[in-house]
Design an enzyme around this catalytic site. Structure first.
Site, PDB file in Angstrom:
ATOM      1  CE  LYS A  92      -3.949  -2.144   2.372  1.00  0.00           C
ATOM      2  NZ  LYS A  92      -4.969  -1.938   3.426  1.00  0.00           N
ATOM      3  CE1 TYR A 101      -9.556  -2.775   0.501  1.00  0.00           C
ATOM      4  CE2 TYR A 101      -8.765  -0.918  -0.789  1.00  0.00           C
ATOM      5  CZ  TYR A 101      -8.515  -1.987   0.060  1.00  0.00           C
ATOM      6  OH  TYR A 101      -7.235  -2.265   0.460  1.00  0.00           O
ATOM      7  CG  PHE A 116     -13.180   2.350   7.190  1.00  0.00           C
ATOM      8  CD1 PHE A 116     -12.724   1.659   6.080  1.00  0.00           C
ATOM      9  CD2 PHE A 116     -13.827   1.639   8.195  1.00  0.00           C
ATOM     10  CE1 PHE A 116     -12.905   0.287   5.960  1.00  0.00           C
ATOM     11  CE2 PHE A 116     -14.009   0.260   8.088  1.00  0.00           C
ATOM     12  CZ  PHE A 116     -13.549  -0.406   6.957  1.00  0.00           C
ATOM     13  NE  ARG A 123      -6.944 -13.289   6.134  1.00  0.00           N
ATOM     14  CZ  ARG A 123      -7.386 -12.059   5.883  1.00  0.00           C
ATOM     15  NH1 ARG A 123      -7.158 -11.483   4.720  1.00  0.00           N
ATOM     16  NH2 ARG A 123      -8.056 -11.394   6.805  1.00  0.00           N
ATOM     17  CB  THR A 155      -6.879  -5.490  10.059  1.00  0.00           C
ATOM     18  OG1 THR A 155      -7.303  -6.633   9.317  1.00  0.00           O
ATOM     19  CG2 THR A 155      -7.229  -4.227   9.278  1.00  0.00           C
ATOM     20  NE  ARG A 204      -2.127  -5.561   7.464  1.00  0.00           N
ATOM     21  CZ  ARG A 204      -3.156  -6.296   7.072  1.00  0.00           C
ATOM     22  NH1 ARG A 204      -3.568  -7.322   7.813  1.00  0.00           N
ATOM     23  NH2 ARG A 204      -3.782  -6.029   5.944  1.00  0.00           N
ATOM     24  CG  ASN A 214      -3.571  -2.114   6.887  1.00  0.00           C
ATOM     25  OD1 ASN A 214      -3.499  -1.720   5.734  1.00  0.00           O
ATOM     26  ND2 ASN A 214      -4.501  -2.966   7.291  1.00  0.00           N
ATOM     27  CG  HIS A 222      -5.642  -6.271   0.272  1.00  0.00           C
ATOM     28  ND1 HIS A 222      -6.806  -6.292   1.000  1.00  0.00           N
ATOM     29  CD2 HIS A 222      -5.802  -7.181  -0.726  1.00  0.00           C
ATOM     30  CE1 HIS A 222      -7.645  -7.173   0.446  1.00  0.00           C
ATOM     31  NE2 HIS A 222      -7.052  -7.705  -0.607  1.00  0.00           N
ATOM     32  CD  GLU A 240      -9.165  -9.443  -3.096  1.00  0.00           C
ATOM     33  OE1 GLU A 240     -10.006  -9.159  -2.227  1.00  0.00           O
ATOM     34  OE2 GLU A 240      -7.980  -9.720  -2.806  1.00  0.00           O
TER      35      GLU A 240
HETATM   36  P1  CMP Z   1      -7.539  -4.357   3.777  1.00  0.00           P
HETATM   37  O1  CMP Z   1      -7.115  -5.750   4.047  1.00  0.00           O
HETATM   38  O2  CMP Z   1      -6.905  -3.694   2.593  1.00  0.00           O
HETATM   39  O3  CMP Z   1      -9.110  -4.342   3.559  1.00  0.00           O
HETATM   40  C1  CMP Z   1      -9.942  -3.296   3.996  1.00  0.00           C
HETATM   41  C2  CMP Z   1      -9.176  -2.176   4.595  1.00  0.00           C
HETATM   42  O4  CMP Z   1      -9.950  -1.225   5.281  1.00  0.00           O
HETATM   43  C3  CMP Z   1      -8.258  -2.744   5.661  1.00  0.00           C
HETATM   44  O5  CMP Z   1      -7.223  -3.452   5.047  1.00  0.00           O
HETATM   45  C4  CMP Z   1      -7.872  -1.494   6.425  1.00  0.00           C
HETATM   46  O6  CMP Z   1      -6.706  -0.895   5.908  1.00  0.00           O
HETATM   47  C5  CMP Z   1      -9.062  -0.589   6.187  1.00  0.00           C
HETATM   48  N1  CMP Z   1      -9.749  -0.359   7.443  1.00  0.00           N
HETATM   49  C6  CMP Z   1     -10.346  -1.276   8.208  1.00  0.00           C
HETATM   50  N2  CMP Z   1     -10.875  -0.691   9.304  1.00  0.00           N
HETATM   51  C7  CMP Z   1     -10.568   0.625   9.199  1.00  0.00           C
HETATM   52  C8  CMP Z   1     -10.839   1.757  10.017  1.00  0.00           C
HETATM   53  N3  CMP Z   1     -11.499   1.637  11.154  1.00  0.00           N
HETATM   54  N4  CMP Z   1     -10.382   2.950   9.591  1.00  0.00           N
HETATM   55  C9  CMP Z   1      -9.708   3.062   8.425  1.00  0.00           C
HETATM   56  N5  CMP Z   1      -9.432   2.028   7.610  1.00  0.00           N
HETATM   57  C10 CMP Z   1      -9.856   0.829   8.004  1.00  0.00           C
END
Ligand code: CMP
Length: 139
Positions: A10, A50, A58, A86, A92, A103, A113, A116, A127
C-alpha cells in the site's frame, strides 16, 4: 495445496521505500511472487476493489488513501498461500499484530497498514482478475 493469493503493498509502504523489505519477508516465508506491477490505482479501481466496504464509515478515507501514491499489486503463490500470507501480514490493526509480521514491523495505523491480502481463495481469484491478465502471471 498450492494456491495463489492477491497482495497489495500500500501507499504508506511504497512512500517509505519498503517494497523490497516486504517482498523479502514474503519470500522468506515461502511465498513466490509470480506477478507484480507498480501502479497508480484509479478512484474507480479502488472503489470497485473495496466495494464490499462501501457502506463503512472509513470507505472514503480508504479510497483516498489507496489512490494517494503508487501501490504494488502482486500475485503470490505457495503451499496454502492465502492463509500463509495472512499470517505473515499480521492482524489488520498493527496494535494487534504479532511479533515478526509485516504489519507489526511496518504498519502505521489500521488504515495505513502497509499490505492487503485476499481473505479466501475465492476472493483471491476475483481480486487477481481485477488487476492481472493470465499471461502476466508466470509461475
Ligand atoms: P484491507 O485488508 O486492505 O481491507 C480493507 C481495509 O480497510 C483494511 O485493510 C484497512 O486498511 C481498512 N480499514 C479497516 N478498518 C478501518 C478503520 N477503522 N479505519 C480506516 N481504515 C480501516
Amino acid at each position: 495445496a498450492v494456491q495463489r493469493t492477491f497482495s497489495i503493498i500500500k501507499p504508506d509502504a511504497t512512500n517509505r521505500n519498503l517494497t523490497g523489505a516486504i517482498n523479502a519477508i514474503f519470500e522468506k516465508n515461502g511465498l513466490r511472487i509470480v506477478a507484480q506491477k507498480r501502479i497508480e490505482m484509479t478512484q474507480k479501481q479502488a472503489e470497485t476493489f473495496y466495494a464490499v466496504h462501501s457502506e463503512r464509515p472509513f470507505f472514503g478515507e480508504l479510497v483516498e488513501f489507496m489512490t494517494s501514491a503508487p501501490v504494488v499489486v502482486q500475485v503470490l503463490e505457495g503451499e496454502n498461500a492465502v492463509l500463509k500470507h495472512r499470517e505473515v501480514m499480521g492482524a489488520t490493526n498493527p496494535a494487534e499484530a504479532a511479533e515478526g509480521t509485516v504489519r507489526k514491523e511496518f504498519a502505521l495505523s489500521i488504515g495505513e497498514n502497509s499490505v492487503h491480502g485476499s481473505d479466501s481463495e475465492e476472493n483471491a481469484a476475483i481480486e487477481i482478475a481485477q488487476f492481472f491478465s493470465g499471461n502476466e502471471i508466470v509461475g
